[in-house]
Design a protein around this motif. Structure first.
Motif, PDB file in Angstrom:
ATOM      1  N   SER A 106      -5.203  -2.049  -0.715  1.00 22.25           N
ATOM      2  CA  SER A 106      -6.124  -1.096  -1.350  1.00 22.25           C
ATOM      3  C   SER A 106      -5.408   0.077  -1.999  1.00 22.25           C
ATOM      4  O   SER A 106      -5.920   0.686  -2.937  1.00 22.25           O
ATOM      5  N   PHE A 107      -4.220   0.418  -1.488  1.00 19.75           N
ATOM      6  CA  PHE A 107      -3.456   1.552  -2.022  1.00 19.75           C
ATOM      7  C   PHE A 107      -2.459   1.134  -3.096  1.00 19.75           C
ATOM      8  O   PHE A 107      -1.618   1.937  -3.507  1.00 19.75           O
ATOM      9  N   ASN A 108      -2.531  -0.118  -3.529  1.00 18.70           N
ATOM     10  CA  ASN A 108      -1.581  -0.621  -4.536  1.00 18.70           C
ATOM     11  C   ASN A 108      -1.483   0.310  -5.744  1.00 18.70           C
ATOM     12  O   ASN A 108      -2.497   0.648  -6.346  1.00 18.70           O
ATOM     13  N   GLY A 109      -0.252   0.738  -6.060  1.00 17.56           N
ATOM     14  CA  GLY A 109      -0.030   1.616  -7.209  1.00 17.56           C
ATOM     15  C   GLY A 109      -0.077   3.091  -6.860  1.00 17.56           C
ATOM     16  O   GLY A 109       0.368   3.931  -7.651  1.00 17.56           O
ATOM     17  N   HIS A 110      -0.619   3.403  -5.692  1.00 18.16           N
ATOM     18  CA  HIS A 110      -0.713   4.812  -5.291  1.00 18.16           C
ATOM     19  C   HIS A 110       0.589   5.288  -4.649  1.00 18.16           C
ATOM     20  O   HIS A 110       1.274   4.541  -3.969  1.00 18.16           O
ATOM     21  N   ASN A 111       0.866   6.546  -4.870  1.00 16.58           N
ATOM     22  CA  ASN A 111       2.037   7.191  -4.290  1.00 16.58           C
ATOM     23  C   ASN A 111       1.587   7.966  -3.054  1.00 16.58           C
ATOM     24  O   ASN A 111       0.569   8.656  -3.084  1.00 16.58           O
ATOM     25  N   PHE A 112       2.353   7.855  -1.963  1.00 14.92           N
ATOM     26  CA  PHE A 112       1.951   8.530  -0.723  1.00 14.92           C
ATOM     27  C   PHE A 112       1.791  10.037  -0.933  1.00 14.92           C
ATOM     28  O   PHE A 112       0.846  10.647  -0.430  1.00 14.92           O
ATOM     29  N   GLY A 113       2.728  10.641  -1.667  1.00 16.13           N
ATOM     30  CA  GLY A 113       2.659  12.078  -1.913  1.00 16.13           C
ATOM     31  C   GLY A 113       1.379  12.473  -2.634  1.00 16.13           C
ATOM     32  O   GLY A 113       0.766  13.498  -2.318  1.00 16.13           O
ATOM     33  N   ASN A 114       0.965  11.647  -3.602  1.00 20.10           N
ATOM     34  CA  ASN A 114      -0.280  11.915  -4.324  1.00 20.10           C
ATOM     35  C   ASN A 114      -1.484  11.873  -3.381  1.00 20.10           C
ATOM     36  O   ASN A 114      -2.378  12.730  -3.446  1.00 20.10           O
ATOM     37  N   LEU A 115      -1.504  10.864  -2.501  1.00 24.17           N
ATOM     38  CA  LEU A 115      -2.607  10.735  -1.543  1.00 24.17           C
ATOM     39  C   LEU A 115      -2.614  11.899  -0.565  1.00 24.17           C
ATOM     40  O   LEU A 115      -3.673  12.427  -0.212  1.00 24.17           O
ATOM     41  N   PHE A 116      -1.432  12.314  -0.149  1.00 27.93           N
ATOM     42  CA  PHE A 116      -1.305  13.412   0.816  1.00 27.93           C
ATOM     43  C   PHE A 116      -1.815  14.723   0.207  1.00 27.93           C
ATOM     44  O   PHE A 116      -2.562  15.464   0.854  1.00 27.93           O
TER      45      PHE A 116
END
Length: 328
Positions: free
Chosen positions: A87-97
């Motif tokens: 589900s998080f494919n393409g997302h950056n952890f820092g962006n989500l944080f």
């Protein structure tokens, strides 16, 4: 007893890899650092998060936070981790944080403060505007291109030059806020700066958008600190095709005013043919420039070997920082 000299204030304006490089180098010196970053980013993970959560672009501030981080290498690298499945494919952890912190505190600025504490950053990261904006460009044939991503990765003929760019504000509660206002903290940081470093980075999609919020160009024009522009080493297809060092400076001063830049730092070392060849697919070229181009102008040209020894054709953080520190 000899009085200790006050630490100098250095403001770095831009976004992306270029700003990361400058901050990484300058962090090694005893100076107060502030990064002012563009809020025009609208691609990839950032685009989705902006649309779903209505927040300012986390991908714009993340590289600066990581560059200034004094946290463990593992934590800094985690902020750069990108998911490649699920589900998080393409997302950056820092962006989500950063998105999660914004939701928790109800403020993007507060989210940056908290992220800064967690990463133990040496300095501060400030958005150039706190308003939700979209970048618009007009090409030399009159065509209008909407969105930073469409300027950064052109679907149009990338040989066409960009005539001008501006910020289009988003609607809030049925009211259009125009023009977008500069972040007061950004203006204050510029006012207090001893040195203002602009660039390197994508000219129309990372650097100039910082000047477009109302009050930013005026703050830079009235700033007492020295202003240094770090010219790119390579051109970018669709933005600066065929540009010389003079073209880069002329474009910057089109938005800031004539003779507004005190120094231009231009790399003089040509990368090997093997390294350049890798950029041919992207239609990027080495930025040429000579001292003669700037004859009769106020700007002082600082030419040097600022090139990394290997890998991507980018500035060497330490070489660049040494040259910049010498200007303070």
């Amino acid at each position: 007893m000899k009085k200790k000299s006050k630490q100098k204030n250095i403001v770095v304006i831009g976004g992306g890899t270029g700003t990361y490089t400058v901050l990484t180098g300058l962090k090694q010196y005893p100076v107060n650092l502030t990064a002012i970053v563009s809020m025009a980013d609208g691609g990839g993970s950032t685009k989705i998060l902006r649309e779903e959560f209505g927040i300012l672009p986390p991908g714009s501030v993340r590289p600066a936070l990581i560059a200034l981080s004094n946290a463990s290498q593992t934590l800094a690298e985690l902020f750069n981790f990108r998911f490649n499945k699920g589900s998080f494919n393409g997302h950056n952890f820092g962006n989500l944080f950063i998105t999660a912190l914004t939701e928790q505190f109800g403020s993007f600025e507060k989210a940056l403060e908290e992220a800064g504490k967690i990463l133990r950053i040496q300095g501060q990261v400030i958005p150039s505007t706190l308003e939700n904006v979209r970048l618009i460009a007009e090409l030399e044939n009159g065509k209008i291109v909407r969105g930073e991503t469409n300027i950064d990765v052109p679907k149009h003929d990338g040989n066409l030059r960009i005539q001008k760019i501006w910020l289009e504000p988003e609607a809030k509660g049925g009211t259009i806020l125009y023009p977008p206002k500069a972040n007061p903290k950004a203006s204050s940081a510029i006012k207090a700066a001893d040195l203002i470093v602009i660039g390197p980075g994508d000219l129309f999609s990372s650097i100039i958008p910082n000047f477009l919020a109302e009050g930013m160009s005026k703050a830079l024009q009235q700033a007492h600190g020295k202003k240094a522009y770090v010219c790119n080493i390579m051109t970018k297809f669709g933005e600066t095709t065929g540009f010389s060092a003079k073209d880069f400076l002329d474009t910057i001063e089109k938005y800031l005013g004539e003779n507004s830049i005190d120094y231009i730092l231009a790399n003089k070392t040509k990368p090997s043919k093997e390294r350049v060849k890798k950029y041919e697919k992207e239609k990027a070229e080495f930025v040429e420039g000579s001292l003669k181009e700037f004859a009769g102008r106020k700007v002082k040209v600082v030419r040097g070997d600022f090139l990394r020894k290997k890998g991507f054709i980018r500035h060497d953080a330490n070489k660049l920082a040494k040259a910049l520190i010498s200007l303070v």
